[in-house]
Design a protein around this motif. Structure first.
Motif, PDB file in Angstrom:
ATOM      1  N   GLY A  76       0.811  -1.205   0.000  1.00  0.00           N
ATOM      2  CA  GLY A  76       0.000   0.000   0.000  1.00  0.00           C
ATOM      3  C   GLY A  76       0.843   1.252   0.000  1.00  0.00           C
ATOM      4  N   PHE A  77       2.023   1.184   0.634  1.00  0.00           N
ATOM      5  CA  PHE A  77       2.894   2.361   0.652  1.00  0.00           C
ATOM      6  C   PHE A  77       3.339   2.732  -0.746  1.00  0.00           C
ATOM      7  CE2 PHE A  77       6.055  -0.979   0.756  1.00  0.00           C
ATOM      8  CZ  PHE A  77       7.100  -0.464   0.011  1.00  0.00           C
ATOM      9  N   GLU A  78       3.451   1.755  -1.665  1.00  0.00           N
ATOM     10  CA  GLU A  78       3.824   2.072  -3.039  1.00  0.00           C
ATOM     11  C   GLU A  78       2.712   2.842  -3.734  1.00  0.00           C
ATOM     12  OE1 GLU A  78       5.275  -1.324  -5.146  1.00  0.00           O
ATOM     13  OE2 GLU A  78       6.855  -1.667  -3.688  1.00  0.00           O
TER      14      GLU A  78
ATOM     15  N   THR B 278      -9.495   7.954   1.534  1.00  0.00           N
ATOM     16  CA  THR B 278     -10.424   6.878   1.882  1.00  0.00           C
ATOM     17  C   THR B 278      -9.934   5.540   1.346  1.00  0.00           C
ATOM     18  OG1 THR B 278     -12.282   8.407   1.919  1.00  0.00           O
ATOM     19  CG2 THR B 278     -12.815   6.076   1.617  1.00  0.00           C
ATOM     20  N   PHE B 279      -9.456   5.533   0.103  1.00  0.00           N
ATOM     21  CA  PHE B 279      -8.963   4.287  -0.502  1.00  0.00           C
ATOM     22  C   PHE B 279      -7.720   3.785   0.231  1.00  0.00           C
ATOM     23  CE2 PHE B 279      -6.541   1.879  -3.694  1.00  0.00           C
ATOM     24  CZ  PHE B 279      -7.486   0.909  -3.993  1.00  0.00           C
ATOM     25  N   ILE B 280      -6.790   4.671   0.510  1.00  0.00           N
ATOM     26  CA  ILE B 280      -5.559   4.275   1.200  1.00  0.00           C
ATOM     27  C   ILE B 280      -5.872   3.743   2.591  1.00  0.00           C
ATOM     28  CG2 ILE B 280      -3.421   5.165   2.222  1.00  0.00           C
ATOM     29  CD1 ILE B 280      -3.209   6.931  -0.332  1.00  0.00           C
ATOM     30  N   LEU B 281      -6.796   4.374   3.287  1.00  0.00           N
ATOM     31  CA  LEU B 281      -7.161   3.885   4.619  1.00  0.00           C
ATOM     32  C   LEU B 281      -7.743   2.472   4.559  1.00  0.00           C
ATOM     33  CD1 LEU B 281      -8.570   7.142   6.221  1.00  0.00           C
ATOM     34  CD2 LEU B 281      -6.513   5.882   6.923  1.00  0.00           C
ATOM     35  N   LYS B 282      -8.411   2.133   3.467  1.00  0.00           N
ATOM     36  CA  LYS B 282      -8.940   0.775   3.315  1.00  0.00           C
ATOM     37  C   LYS B 282      -7.816  -0.244   3.152  1.00  0.00           C
ATOM     38  CE  LYS B 282     -13.221   2.115   1.026  1.00  0.00           C
ATOM     39  NZ  LYS B 282     -13.976   2.109  -0.227  1.00  0.00           N
ATOM     40  N   ILE B 283      -6.795   0.114   2.382  1.00  0.00           N
ATOM     41  CA  ILE B 283      -5.748  -0.875   2.082  1.00  0.00           C
ATOM     42  C   ILE B 283      -4.626  -0.892   3.115  1.00  0.00           C
ATOM     43  CG2 ILE B 283      -6.210  -0.843  -0.385  1.00  0.00           C
ATOM     44  CD1 ILE B 283      -3.732   0.877  -0.764  1.00  0.00           C
ATOM     45  N   MET B 284      -4.580   0.088   3.995  1.00  0.00           N
ATOM     46  CA  MET B 284      -3.494   0.158   4.964  1.00  0.00           C
ATOM     47  C   MET B 284      -3.910  -0.258   6.370  1.00  0.00           C
ATOM     48  SD  MET B 284      -0.826   0.780   3.264  1.00  0.00           S
ATOM     49  CE  MET B 284       0.257   0.917   4.667  1.00  0.00           C
ATOM     50  N   LYS B 285      -4.945  -1.045   6.488  1.00  0.00           N
ATOM     51  CA  LYS B 285      -5.326  -1.577   7.796  1.00  0.00           C
ATOM     52  C   LYS B 285      -4.155  -2.400   8.327  1.00  0.00           C
ATOM     53  CE  LYS B 285      -9.801  -0.484   7.594  1.00  0.00           C
ATOM     54  NZ  LYS B 285     -10.422   0.427   8.454  1.00  0.00           N
ATOM     55  N   LEU B 286      -3.798  -2.216   9.589  1.00  0.00           N
ATOM     56  CA  LEU B 286      -2.631  -2.903  10.138  1.00  0.00           C
ATOM     57  C   LEU B 286      -2.863  -4.400  10.301  1.00  0.00           C
ATOM     58  CD1 LEU B 286      -1.328  -0.227  12.646  1.00  0.00           C
ATOM     59  CD2 LEU B 286      -0.492  -0.777  10.358  1.00  0.00           C
ATOM     60  N   ASP B 287      -4.086  -4.817  10.522  1.00  0.00           N
ATOM     61  CA  ASP B 287      -4.392  -6.248  10.559  1.00  0.00           C
ATOM     62  C   ASP B 287      -4.793  -6.643   9.141  1.00  0.00           C
ATOM     63  OD1 ASP B 287      -5.485  -8.816  10.790  1.00  0.00           O
ATOM     64  OD2 ASP B 287      -6.340  -8.405  12.771  1.00  0.00           O
ATOM     65  N   PRO B 288      -3.982  -7.473   8.477  1.00  0.00           N
ATOM     66  CA  PRO B 288      -4.265  -7.810   7.075  1.00  0.00           C
ATOM     67  C   PRO B 288      -5.631  -8.461   6.864  1.00  0.00           C
ATOM     68  CG  PRO B 288      -2.512  -9.208   7.956  1.00  0.00           C
ATOM     69  CD  PRO B 288      -2.802  -8.156   8.993  1.00  0.00           C
TER      70      PRO B 288
ATOM     71  N   LYS C 263     -10.161  -8.501  -5.455  1.00  0.00           N
ATOM     72  CA  LYS C 263     -11.413  -8.342  -6.194  1.00  0.00           C
ATOM     73  C   LYS C 263     -12.237  -7.199  -5.615  1.00  0.00           C
ATOM     74  CE  LYS C 263     -15.309 -10.894  -8.016  1.00  0.00           C
ATOM     75  NZ  LYS C 263     -15.937 -12.192  -8.179  1.00  0.00           N
ATOM     76  N   GLU C 264     -12.297  -7.109  -4.277  1.00  0.00           N
ATOM     77  CA  GLU C 264     -13.042  -6.021  -3.636  1.00  0.00           C
ATOM     78  C   GLU C 264     -12.422  -4.668  -3.965  1.00  0.00           C
ATOM     79  OE1 GLU C 264     -14.577  -8.420   0.336  1.00  0.00           O
ATOM     80  OE2 GLU C 264     -12.603  -7.493   0.340  1.00  0.00           O
ATOM     81  N   LEU C 265     -11.092  -4.600  -3.992  1.00  0.00           N
ATOM     82  CA  LEU C 265     -10.426  -3.341  -4.314  1.00  0.00           C
ATOM     83  C   LEU C 265     -10.736  -2.887  -5.732  1.00  0.00           C
ATOM     84  CD1 LEU C 265      -6.922  -3.752  -2.662  1.00  0.00           C
ATOM     85  CD2 LEU C 265      -8.773  -2.226  -1.967  1.00  0.00           C
ATOM     86  N   LEU C 266     -10.735  -3.832  -6.669  1.00  0.00           N
ATOM     87  CA  LEU C 266     -11.004  -3.465  -8.058  1.00  0.00           C
ATOM     88  C   LEU C 266     -12.450  -3.037  -8.278  1.00  0.00           C
ATOM     89  CD1 LEU C 266      -8.844  -6.100  -9.899  1.00  0.00           C
ATOM     90  CD2 LEU C 266      -8.448  -3.643  -9.752  1.00  0.00           C
TER      91      LEU C 266
END
Length: 164
Positions: A30-32, A116-126, A133-136
């Motif tokens: 996500g950092f990328e 908002t998108f970054i906060l979704k993908i950067m949750k500390l618990d994977p 699929k959900e991201l796309l």
């Protein structure tokens, strides 16, 4: 990084394959994506120490805690005892004034749709992160978000181009 670029610019089928590969090969990538959005070679978790330094990895986790923490209690379900102790240690030594919660960044720093998108993908618990699929299917990719044209709302962008 190549996988993230593929996700952003590929067809939906290719993007899904790239996102799946990204999730398998680079689960913390996500950092990328943050680097792509902010640009200018910005690395949100880059420690001051060189990569060869013994605390390099620890400093990355410190930065993750500062921006996206605290680590949730649920982390103990997936982390071994040593990792749990390290995380507790990190969370206890970082003073509150050193925290920089990403969720509090202003619209001037990052538009709300990107945030908002970054906060979704950067949750500390994977386990709390969306799958590929959900991201796309997220509005960020499908351009249903409020900000799909840089810093301007879709309406502002239309008005700017209608009036020359």
């Amino acid at each position: 990084m190549v996988l993230v670029v593929n996700i952003l610019y590929a067809s939906e089928v290719d993007a899904l394959a790239s996102a799946a590969a990204l999730a398998k090969e680079e689960p913390a990538a996500g950092f990328e994506l943050i680097n792509l959005i902010w640009g200018l070679n910005f690395h949100i978790f880059e420690p001051e120490e060189p990569e060869s330094h013994e605390l390099y990895d620890t400093k990355i986790v410190v930065h993750q805690h500062q921006w996206f923490g605290p680590f949730p209690i649920s982390f103990k379900e997936i982390a071994d005892e040593d990792t749990q102790e390290a995380i507790i240690g990190i969370m206890s030594v970082v003073p509150p004034e050193k925290l920089k919660p990403f969720r509090f960044l202003s619209e001037r720093e990052i538009c709300s749709a990107d945030k908002t998108f970054i906060l979704k993908i950067m949750k500390l618990d994977p386990r709390d992160r969306p799958n590929a699929k959900e991201l796309l299917q997220d509005e960020w990719f499908t351009e249903r978000s409020e900000r799909a044209v840089g810093w301007y709302s879709k309406e502002e962008w239309r008005q700017m181009h209608e009036h020359g």
